[in-house]
Each structure stands twice: as C-alpha cells, then as structure tokens.
Design a protein around this motif. Sequence first.
Motif, PDB file in Angstrom:
ATOM      1  N   MET A 122      18.779  52.373  16.386  1.00  0.00           N
ATOM      2  CA  MET A 122      19.253  53.539  15.643  1.00  0.00           C
ATOM      3  C   MET A 122      18.845  53.408  14.179  1.00  0.00           C
ATOM      4  O   MET A 122      19.094  52.399  13.536  1.00  0.00           O
ATOM      5  CB  MET A 122      20.775  53.645  15.750  1.00  0.00           C
ATOM      6  CG  MET A 122      21.359  54.841  15.028  1.00  0.00           C
ATOM      7  SD  MET A 122      23.147  54.948  15.281  1.00  0.00           S
ATOM      8  CE  MET A 122      23.675  53.431  14.478  1.00  0.00           C
ATOM      9  N   ARG A 140      17.174  62.812  17.880  1.00  0.00           N
ATOM     10  CA  ARG A 140      16.471  62.033  18.908  1.00  0.00           C
ATOM     11  C   ARG A 140      15.054  61.687  18.477  1.00  0.00           C
ATOM     12  O   ARG A 140      14.566  60.584  18.738  1.00  0.00           O
ATOM     13  CB  ARG A 140      16.465  62.807  20.223  1.00  0.00           C
ATOM     14  CG  ARG A 140      17.809  62.817  20.934  1.00  0.00           C
ATOM     15  CD  ARG A 140      17.717  63.490  22.282  1.00  0.00           C
ATOM     16  NE  ARG A 140      17.469  64.927  22.154  1.00  0.00           N
ATOM     17  CZ  ARG A 140      18.420  65.843  22.070  1.00  0.00           C
ATOM     18  NH1 ARG A 140      19.684  65.475  22.105  1.00  0.00           N
ATOM     19  NH2 ARG A 140      18.112  67.116  21.968  1.00  0.00           N
ATOM     20  N   ASP A 178      15.275  58.901  16.106  1.00  0.00           N
ATOM     21  CA  ASP A 178      16.106  57.806  16.593  1.00  0.00           C
ATOM     22  C   ASP A 178      17.260  57.570  15.620  1.00  0.00           C
ATOM     23  O   ASP A 178      17.547  56.443  15.210  1.00  0.00           O
ATOM     24  CB  ASP A 178      15.267  56.524  16.750  1.00  0.00           C
ATOM     25  CG  ASP A 178      16.041  55.445  17.489  1.00  0.00           C
ATOM     26  OD1 ASP A 178      16.969  55.788  18.257  1.00  0.00           O
ATOM     27  OD2 ASP A 178      15.737  54.250  17.283  1.00  0.00           O
TER      28      ASP A 178
END
Length: 251
Positions: A1, A60, A63
Amino acid sequence: MNRKLNWIPNTITLGNLTMGFVSILIASETAGSGSQGYILSGFFILLAAICDGLDGMVARALDATSELGADLDSLADLTAFGIAPGFLFYNIVLSEYKIDVFGKENLFPIGMLMAAVFPICAAYRLARFNVAHEPGSFTGLPSPVAGVTIGFLPIFLNRDTIPHWVTIPLFLLVAILMVSNVRYGKPQVAIRSKLTPGKAVLMLASATVLLFFVGFHRWPWLIYGLIFLYIFSGLITFIIHVLQDFRVKLD
C-alpha cells in the motif's frame, strides 16, 4: 500500500462529498423559485457519482487503498446519495404533505418523515456493505445508482405537474431496494478485468458516437434508460430465484 499517495483518491472522495453538499445548498436556495435549480441540484448528484466511481479506480491504480479511504467513501456516499436526494425530493414533492393534528393545521410533517426514509436506507446499506460484502455482486441497490435515479427526476418532470402517485412510490421503492436482499451485478468488475488501453479508447469513441446520434440534449434519457435497465435486471433475477426456490420446495 502506497501511503504517500493516499491523499489523491481521498481528495476525489471528498469531491464526492462536496458535490453532494453543493446539491443540498442549491436545492435549498431553489425552493419556491422554479425547476431549473432542482435540475442543477440533481446534476451535482451525478457529478458526485462520477467522483465515487473514480476514487476507487485511482486508489487501485496507485495501490493506495486504505481503511480510512473506505470509511471516508461511506460518509461521502451517505451525504451525496442519501441526504442530498432525500432533501431534493422533499423540496420538489414532499414539502406539501402535512397532516392536521389536534385541530391545528399542518402540524405533523409526514412529508419530512417520508423524505427521511432515503438517508436512513442509504446509511443502513452502506453500513451493511462495510461489515460484509461479496466481491462479485452487490446486496441491495448501490447507493450511487439510487441517488442518481432520484436526482434526475427534475430533468424529466416539471415541478408543477409531477404526478405524485408515480414519483412517491418510485422514491420509496428505490430507497427500499437499497436495503433489500436483491443482488445486483458489478459491471465495473467485469469491465476492469478485461479492459485494455485499446478497448478503453474504443469504448470512449463508441460512447461519443452514440451521444452524437442520440443527441446531446437527450443524453439524460440514455442514462436513465441504463439505470432502469440495471434496476429491473436485479429485480427480474430476484423473482426468478424466488420462483425456482418455490418450485424446489414443491418438488
């Protein structure tokens, strides 16, 4: 992330909330002054839905998904697709519905209570989604679809000639569908899994050509048609499953 980039999708999510808040302000300023402001208020709900679709895609792609972003998204959705449509519909239709109580006129605001059904259902649906959801489908009508359905009503109906016997049941039905167990597909999942840059360009070109032939002044009808097709697809699938289960029990 990638925590350093979280601010990008979160900013888009806040744009969703802002569009919903502006929609409420426009509807409040428009009350009693005509229908054009209500159309603009509904348009801002559509802009909020666009932001809602973009924030997840951006998160997305970068990330940069996070629990904070997910919770922020729910709060923004409640504002834009629960409170804003309920407030808009109250101003357009439900504000005149009051009941006399104890000999006093217009004491019980039944219209307010009916309008409150929409944000209540949106809040429950969003909370249920945060607790448990399936990756391949939605349980209940997605709140952005529900919000845009109500937000687009002023585009098609003149405020002074709205058939309330149609719009009020529609308003309540859309709200109830949000908290129902009717399953709706996730077209974005299928599109995202098969989407390539070439296909994206082709889809954009096809949409442009379609808008050209339909006419840009008729594009709301096209969007509304797609929305109702999506709503009824879930209802038809639900009815088929109920009939199949009933048939199995009889056998």
